[in-house]
Design a protein around this motif. Structure first.
Motif, short mmCIF file in Angstrom:
data_model
loop_
_atom_site.label_atom_id
_atom_site.label_comp_id
_atom_site.label_asym_id
_atom_site.label_seq_id
_atom_site.Cartn_x
_atom_site.Cartn_y
_atom_site.Cartn_z
N LEU A 1 0.84 -1.20 0.00
CA LEU A 1 0.00 0.00 0.00
C LEU A 1 0.88 1.25 0.00
N TYR A 2 1.95 1.23 0.79
CA TYR A 2 2.87 2.36 0.84
C TYR A 2 3.54 2.57 -0.52
N GLN A 3 3.99 1.49 -1.14
CA GLN A 3 4.64 1.59 -2.45
C GLN A 3 3.67 2.16 -3.49
N ILE A 4 2.43 1.72 -3.46
CA ILE A 4 1.44 2.21 -4.41
C ILE A 4 1.15 3.68 -4.16
N ALA A 5 1.00 4.06 -2.90
CA ALA A 5 0.76 5.47 -2.57
C ALA A 5 1.90 6.33 -3.08
N CYS A 6 3.13 5.89 -2.89
CA CYS A 6 4.29 6.64 -3.39
C CYS A 6 4.25 6.72 -4.92
N GLY A 7 3.96 5.61 -5.57
CA GLY A 7 3.89 5.58 -7.03
C GLY A 7 2.82 6.51 -7.58
N LEU A 8 1.74 6.67 -6.83
CA LEU A 8 0.64 7.54 -7.25
C LEU A 8 0.79 8.97 -6.71
N GLU A 9 1.87 9.20 -5.98
CA GLU A 9 2.13 10.52 -5.38
C GLU A 9 0.95 10.98 -4.52
N THR A 10 0.52 10.08 -3.66
CA THR A 10 -0.57 10.39 -2.73
C THR A 10 -0.21 9.76 -1.39
N THR A 11 -1.13 9.81 -0.45
CA THR A 11 -0.88 9.22 0.86
C THR A 11 -1.66 7.91 1.01
N MET A 12 -1.19 7.10 1.93
CA MET A 12 -1.93 5.88 2.23
C MET A 12 -3.32 6.22 2.74
N CYS A 13 -3.42 7.28 3.53
CA CYS A 13 -4.73 7.70 4.06
C CYS A 13 -5.71 8.01 2.94
N ASP A 14 -5.24 8.68 1.90
CA ASP A 14 -6.13 8.99 0.77
C ASP A 14 -6.64 7.71 0.11
N LEU A 15 -5.78 6.73 -0.01
CA LEU A 15 -6.19 5.47 -0.64
C LEU A 15 -7.13 4.68 0.25
N LEU A 16 -7.01 4.87 1.56
CA LEU A 16 -7.84 4.11 2.51
C LEU A 16 -9.15 4.80 2.85
N THR A 17 -9.40 5.96 2.26
CA THR A 17 -10.65 6.67 2.54
C THR A 17 -11.83 5.86 2.00
N ILE A 18 -12.65 5.41 2.90
CA ILE A 18 -13.81 4.59 2.55
C ILE A 18 -15.06 5.34 3.02
N PRO A 19 -16.00 5.58 2.11
CA PRO A 19 -17.21 6.29 2.54
C PRO A 19 -18.00 5.45 3.55
N ASN A 20 -18.67 6.12 4.46
CA ASN A 20 -19.52 5.43 5.42
C ASN A 20 -20.69 4.80 4.71
N LYS A 21 -20.98 3.56 5.05
CA LYS A 21 -22.11 2.87 4.44
C LYS A 21 -23.39 3.32 5.14
N LYS A 22 -24.34 3.73 4.34
CA LYS A 22 -25.62 4.18 4.90
C LYS A 22 -26.62 3.02 4.80
N ASP A 23 -27.19 2.67 5.93
CA ASP A 23 -28.17 1.58 5.96
C ASP A 23 -29.57 2.10 5.85
#
Length: 77
Positions: free
Chosen positions: A55-77
């Motif tokens: 995940l870190y390698q991919i974030a670096c390759g995409l010039e972003t942060t791991m946090c940005d890649l892990l942002t998951i919207p809240n599921k609304k029930d």
């Protein structure tokens, strides 16, 4: 609550979207991350449990942060 499969898929979607926004191929990202293209493909399809290192390698390759890649919207029930 999301299943692990749902989480892998959402993470893969985030990675794919970031890569596509940069007009980058899977092969280019794989080369930047020192990974196989097939691994990038599996990650983007949500078919594998990605490691923190990858995940870190991919974030670096995409010039972003791991946090940005892990942002998951809240599921609304």
């Amino acid at each position: 609550m999301l299943t692990s499969g749902d989480l892998y898929k959402l993470l893969g979607d985030n990675i794919r979207a970031r890569r596509a926004a940069k007009l980058m191929t899977q092969q280019t990202l794989a080369d930047l991350c020192n990974m196989e293209k097939s691994n990038i493909s599996r990650i983007e399809r949500g078919q594998t449990n990605i490691t923190i290192k990858n995940l870190y390698q991919i974030a670096c390759g995409l010039e972003t942060t791991m946090c940005d890649l892990l942002t998951i919207p809240n599921k609304k029930d």
